[in-house]
Each structure stands twice: as structure tokens, then as C-alpha cells.
Design a protein around this motif. Structure first.
Motif, PDB file in Angstrom:
ATOM      1  N   LEU A 146     -43.160  37.219 -33.816  1.00 23.01           N
ATOM      2  CA  LEU A 146     -42.910  37.255 -35.252  1.00 23.01           C
ATOM      3  C   LEU A 146     -44.224  36.873 -35.941  1.00 23.01           C
ATOM      4  O   LEU A 146     -44.404  35.746 -36.416  1.00 23.01           O
ATOM      5  N   PRO A 147     -45.178  37.801 -35.979  1.00 22.37           N
ATOM      6  CA  PRO A 147     -46.545  37.475 -36.412  1.00 22.37           C
ATOM      7  C   PRO A 147     -46.638  36.890 -37.817  1.00 22.37           C
ATOM      8  O   PRO A 147     -47.548  36.118 -38.107  1.00 22.37           O
ATOM      9  N   GLU A 148     -45.730  37.266 -38.698  1.00 25.38           N
ATOM     10  CA  GLU A 148     -45.819  36.805 -40.081  1.00 25.38           C
ATOM     11  C   GLU A 148     -45.034  35.525 -40.327  1.00 25.38           C
ATOM     12  O   GLU A 148     -44.803  35.153 -41.479  1.00 25.38           O
ATOM     13  N   PHE A 149     -44.654  34.833 -39.271  1.00 25.27           N
ATOM     14  CA  PHE A 149     -43.884  33.597 -39.424  1.00 25.27           C
ATOM     15  C   PHE A 149     -44.772  32.532 -40.057  1.00 25.27           C
ATOM     16  O   PHE A 149     -45.726  32.052 -39.458  1.00 25.27           O
ATOM     17  N   ASP A 150     -44.450  32.158 -41.276  1.00 27.38           N
ATOM     18  CA  ASP A 150     -45.259  31.217 -42.053  1.00 27.38           C
ATOM     19  C   ASP A 150     -44.355  30.075 -42.508  1.00 27.38           C
ATOM     20  O   ASP A 150     -43.722  30.142 -43.558  1.00 27.38           O
ATOM     21  N   ARG A 151     -44.300  29.055 -41.679  1.00 27.75           N
ATOM     22  CA  ARG A 151     -43.405  27.932 -41.929  1.00 27.75           C
ATOM     23  C   ARG A 151     -44.130  26.619 -41.634  1.00 27.75           C
ATOM     24  O   ARG A 151     -45.217  26.616 -41.044  1.00 27.75           O
ATOM     25  N   PRO A 152     -43.533  25.464 -41.991  1.00 27.03           N
ATOM     26  CA  PRO A 152     -44.194  24.188 -41.700  1.00 27.03           C
ATOM     27  C   PRO A 152     -44.412  23.983 -40.201  1.00 27.03           C
ATOM     28  O   PRO A 152     -43.667  24.501 -39.372  1.00 27.03           O
ATOM     29  N   VAL A 153     -45.450  23.225 -39.881  1.00 22.75           N
ATOM     30  CA  VAL A 153     -45.689  22.785 -38.510  1.00 22.75           C
ATOM     31  C   VAL A 153     -45.150  21.364 -38.396  1.00 22.75           C
ATOM     32  O   VAL A 153     -45.602  20.458 -39.103  1.00 22.75           O
ATOM     33  N   TRP A 154     -44.158  21.189 -37.537  1.00 19.44           N
ATOM     34  CA  TRP A 154     -43.526  19.878 -37.391  1.00 19.44           C
ATOM     35  C   TRP A 154     -44.168  19.147 -36.221  1.00 19.44           C
ATOM     36  O   TRP A 154     -43.757  19.278 -35.084  1.00 19.44           O
ATOM     37  N   ASP A 155     -45.204  18.365 -36.539  1.00 19.72           N
ATOM     38  CA  ASP A 155     -45.923  17.634 -35.505  1.00 19.72           C
ATOM     39  C   ASP A 155     -46.191  16.209 -35.983  1.00 19.72           C
ATOM     40  O   ASP A 155     -45.723  15.795 -37.056  1.00 19.72           O
ATOM     41  N   ALA A 156     -46.966  15.467 -35.203  1.00 22.20           N
ATOM     42  CA  ALA A 156     -47.230  14.067 -35.535  1.00 22.20           C
ATOM     43  C   ALA A 156     -47.931  13.929 -36.879  1.00 22.20           C
ATOM     44  O   ALA A 156     -47.591  13.050 -37.689  1.00 22.20           O
ATOM     45  N   GLU A 157     -48.880  14.812 -37.157  1.00 13.24           N
ATOM     46  CA  GLU A 157     -49.615  14.706 -38.414  1.00 13.24           C
ATOM     47  C   GLU A 157     -48.704  14.958 -39.612  1.00 13.24           C
ATOM     48  O   GLU A 157     -48.688  14.191 -40.583  1.00 13.24           O
ATOM     49  N   THR A 158     -47.910  16.034 -39.536  1.00 13.20           N
ATOM     50  CA  THR A 158     -47.054  16.399 -40.666  1.00 13.20           C
ATOM     51  C   THR A 158     -45.967  15.370 -40.909  1.00 13.20           C
ATOM     52  O   THR A 158     -45.700  14.978 -42.052  1.00 13.20           O
ATOM     53  N   ILE A 159     -45.299  14.930 -39.851  1.00 12.34           N
ATOM     54  CA  ILE A 159     -44.130  14.064 -40.006  1.00 12.34           C
ATOM     55  C   ILE A 159     -44.519  12.600 -40.139  1.00 12.34           C
ATOM     56  O   ILE A 159     -43.931  11.866 -40.939  1.00 12.34           O
ATOM     57  N   LEU A 160     -45.509  12.161 -39.378  1.00 13.06           N
ATOM     58  CA  LEU A 160     -45.875  10.744 -39.394  1.00 13.06           C
ATOM     59  C   LEU A 160     -46.987  10.457 -40.398  1.00 13.06           C
ATOM     60  O   LEU A 160     -46.773   9.750 -41.384  1.00 13.06           O
ATOM     61  N   LEU A 161     -48.163  10.999 -40.167  1.00 14.31           N
ATOM     62  CA  LEU A 161     -49.315  10.614 -40.971  1.00 14.31           C
ATOM     63  C   LEU A 161     -49.224  11.096 -42.414  1.00 14.31           C
ATOM     64  O   LEU A 161     -49.602  10.386 -43.344  1.00 14.31           O
ATOM     65  N   LYS A 162     -48.715  12.325 -42.612  1.00 10.33           N
ATOM     66  CA  LYS A 162     -48.624  12.885 -43.961  1.00 10.33           C
ATOM     67  C   LYS A 162     -47.194  12.873 -44.504  1.00 10.33           C
ATOM     68  O   LYS A 162     -46.947  13.388 -45.595  1.00 10.33           O
ATOM     69  N   GLY A 163     -46.267  12.295 -43.764  1.00 11.44           N
ATOM     70  CA  GLY A 163     -44.875  12.251 -44.203  1.00 11.44           C
ATOM     71  C   GLY A 163     -44.692  11.341 -45.410  1.00 11.44           C
ATOM     72  O   GLY A 163     -45.431  10.371 -45.613  1.00 11.44           O
ATOM     73  N   HIS A 164     -43.688  11.641 -46.207  1.00 13.27           N
ATOM     74  CA  HIS A 164     -43.449  10.911 -47.452  1.00 13.27           C
ATOM     75  C   HIS A 164     -43.253   9.422 -47.219  1.00 13.27           C
ATOM     76  O   HIS A 164     -43.693   8.584 -48.023  1.00 13.27           O
ATOM     77  N   ALA A 165     -42.612   9.047 -46.111  1.00 16.90           N
ATOM     78  CA  ALA A 165     -42.289   7.641 -45.880  1.00 16.90           C
ATOM     79  C   ALA A 165     -43.537   6.774 -45.782  1.00 16.90           C
ATOM     80  O   ALA A 165     -43.523   5.613 -46.202  1.00 16.90           O
ATOM     81  N   LEU A 166     -44.628   7.311 -45.225  1.00 15.19           N
ATOM     82  CA  LEU A 166     -45.866   6.543 -45.101  1.00 15.19           C
ATOM     83  C   LEU A 166     -46.909   6.915 -46.142  1.00 15.19           C
ATOM     84  O   LEU A 166     -47.658   6.059 -46.615  1.00 15.19           O
ATOM     85  N   ALA A 167     -46.980   8.182 -46.505  1.00 19.54           N
ATOM     86  CA  ALA A 167     -48.082   8.651 -47.343  1.00 19.54           C
ATOM     87  C   ALA A 167     -47.853   8.429 -48.834  1.00 19.54           C
ATOM     88  O   ALA A 167     -48.812   8.447 -49.606  1.00 19.54           O
ATOM     89  N   ASP A 168     -46.604   8.223 -49.255  1.00 16.49           N
ATOM     90  CA  ASP A 168     -46.304   8.106 -50.668  1.00 16.49           C
ATOM     91  C   ASP A 168     -45.882   6.666 -51.001  1.00 16.49           C
ATOM     92  O   ASP A 168     -45.072   6.082 -50.282  1.00 16.49           O
TER      93      ASP A 168
END
Length: 338
Positions: A146-168
Motif C-alpha cells: 500500500l505505497p500511499e499509506f500515510d499514517r502516524p508512526v507509533w513508536d517510542a519517539e511519537t508516543i513517549l518523547l513527543k506524546g502529549h502526556a510528557l511534551a505538553d
């Protein structure tokens, strides 16, 4: 924004864009959090799902990627999912102007998937069917391009480091100082493990595959709904999400969770192998799943009364579990072998 006004706008769009009788249709609310979701039953036809994204929902191009994956999954006939409905002009997603919003909201319509939410996980065969459905989802991701699949990447950076609970700051304020400290320590401890694994262990994932997003089908088997959080990530995140959701309701009955987990994993393995090092890596992904929940709750609770009613208790429970993990206790849902 009143739900009644959103319903009126949705009824108008159903008639104008989809050729459905929005005026006479019965509309039953299924959810009102980030999205307003209805079951729509026009007279003389089948039922549909109408999903109006009203609170910083996924942008239209990401929703189109979601619909394309659902089409591929429906066409595979290996796992039952809601099939998208296009507009009379062939569009997957349409803009809906909502008074008071700077940007248009987006409406997507899908066929209703009949069945019963929250499959009876203790009924013989159900756990194995839930595992099989999860594996078929991942097998599609691994084998259907599915070459045009453009969705979030759910990894440590997205969920932990940049996640709302810690980053905001508003997220951290809801966790409190001790909760923020615990989540930061968890991020430090598990991030190395979350970076492990190769390309065969990652692909398109559901992203929110808890028990309420699995459907016991009338004819038997399990269907999967609500792909609003689908993205790219390690397949263990989906597996951990299912297991975590069952652990929450089964933990008080001795052996019930372990019995479910063994049967679920056996059903998965019948379709495809588990990701590499699953026994060791499940625990970090259980923690990542709970960090995902913290992000959702801290984002939604200030603007959604429903989430505000249960959110603080959920935050407190997750923080307590994380504090115990930091102090050396196994995380809830962990298994000694897989």
C-alpha cells in the motif's frame, strides 16, 4: 459544539454527498470523543457508520489512507472489517463546515459491521479467533503493498518523547510531578527495547486494538472495527493492546488472563509467526500501550466531559503500575513465556 448540531450537519452531508436519505435515517450515537460517530440506518436499506472528525482529527489525506487499507482488508476476505462507502463522486472523505471551527471537519462513511462488541473472551474458541483475526490483519500488512499509506508512526519517539502526556504542560499537570517522573523513567528504561526488531516485525497496525474494537460476528469469528488510529509500528503493539484490554477485566479471576493469552497467541501463530523475541519484548509494549492511553486521556479530558469522568482514575491506575515497574515489579499483563 452540541451533538444535535453535528448530527444535523451530518444528515445534510449524507443526502448531498452520498445519496442517502439523511432526513429520514435513524442515527444512533456510538461515540463522541475525538470523533462523533453514529450508526445510520436509512429507511429500506442497510446500516452505515458515519464518522465526523470534530476535534483535531486526522487530516483528510490520512483518512483516505485508512479507507484504502480497509478496502484492501475487505477485499482479502481474511478478516471482517467495515468497508468504506464513497460519495457519489467517488471520494472517501468529504469536508463539512462546522460553525466555530477554523477548518472544515471531515466525514467518512462505512458499511456497518454487524455483530457484538467485546467478544465473550472466556467462551471456548473466542480467544483463539481473536488471535487469528489479529494475525490476519498483520499478514495483510506484511504481504499487501500500500505505497500511499500515510499514517502516524507509533513508536517510542511519537508516543513517549513527543506524546502529549510528557511534551505538553497540560499533560504533565494531569500526571502530577510523581506521575511525570515515573513516565520519564519508563521512557528511559524501555526505549532501547522498542528500537529492536527488523522490517518483518513492523508494518501497518490497527493502533488501538482493544477488546471493544473487536466484534463477535453473527456467523462466528471475529471482526475488527475503528481504524481511526491505524498507523505504522511494531506488530507487538497491537498484540499488547489486546492482551492489556483483557487483563483489565480478567485479572481478578485467577488464571483467566493467562488462559486467554495462551489461546490468543495460539490462534495468532496458526496464521503467522509471532514477532522476534516476543516473550521479552511484550512487557515494553504493554508499557507503550499505557503511555498511548495517557496521551489520549490528557488530550481529551480537558475538552470532553465523558473522558473527564473516567480519565483521572485511569491516569492514577497507570501511574501506579508504572511506579511499581520502575521499582522492579513485572508490568500487568506480562507473561513468563509466549
Amino acid at each position: 459544539m452540541q451533538l444535535e448540531q453535528l448530527e444535523a450537519l451530518t444528515r445534510a452531508a449524507l443526502a448531498e454527498q452520498y445519496g442517502l436519505d439523511g432526513t429520514a435515517a435513524r442515527m444512533d450515537v456510538q461515540q463522541y470523543e475525538d470523533n462523533a460517530v453514529w450508526r445510520v440506518t436509512p429507511p429500506g436499506s442497510g446500516s452505515f457508520v458515519a464518522r465526523l472528525s470534530v476535534r483535531d482529527g486526522r487530516p483528510a489525506h490520512q483518512q483516505r489512507s485508512e479507507m484504502r487499507w480497509l478496502e484492501r482488508l475487505a477485499a482479502s476476505r481474511t478478516v471482517a472489517v467495515p468497508e468504506p462507502v464513497t460519495t457519489t463522486n467517488g471520494n472517501y472523505v468529504v469536508p463539512v463546515e462546522v460553525p466555530g471551527h477554523d477548518e472544515p471537519s471531515t466525514l467518512a462513511v462505512l458499511h456497518w459491521l454487524p455483530g457484538t462488541a467485546e467478544p465473550p473472551y472466556r467462551r471456548p474458541g473466542v480467544a483463539e479467533e481473536m488471535g487469528s483475526a489479529t494475525a490476519h490483519l498483520h499478514q495483510n500488512a506484511a504481504t499487501v503493498a500500500l505505497p500511499e499509506f500515510d499514517r502516524p508512526v507509533w513508536d517510542a519517539e511519537t508516543i513517549l518523547l513527543k506524546g502529549h502526556a510528557l511534551a505538553d504542560p497540560t499533560g504533565r499537570s494531569q500526571l502530577g510531578s510523581e506521575g511525570t517522573t515515573a513516565l520519564r523513567k519508563v521512557a528511559e528504561l524501555i526505549t532501547p527495547a522498542l528500537h529492536e526488531g527488523g522490517p518483518d516485525d513492523r508494518g501497518r497496525i490497527h493502533g488501538d486494538l482493544h477488546r471493544e474494537n473487536m466484534i463477535a460476528l453473527p456467523s462466528g469469528g471475529i471482526g475488527i472495527i475503528d481504524f481511526d488510529d491505524c498507523g505504522t509500528g511494531h506488530f507487538l503493539l497491537d498484540i499488547a493492546t489486546v492482551l492489556s484490554s483483557i487483563h483489565r477485566i480478567a485479572q481478578k479471576e485467577p488464571g483467566a488472563y493467562e488462559d486467554f493469552a495462551r489461546a490468543f497467541l495460539a490462534g495468532y501463530i496458526k496464521v503467522r509467526p509471532l514477532p522476534a523475541d516476543s516473550s521479552r519484548l511484550l512487557e515494553p509494549y504493554l508499557l507503550l500501550r499505557d503511555a498511548f492511553i495517557l496521551n489520549f486521556v490528557t488530550t481529551a479530558a480537558p475538552v470532553n466531559a465523558s473522558v473527564a469522568s473516567w480519565g483521572p482514575g485511569r491516569i492514577a491506575g497507570i501511574v501506579a503500575n508504572m511506579q511499581a515497574y520502575v521499582e522492579g515489579s513485572p508490568y500487568p499483563g506480562s507473561l513468563t513465556s509466549m
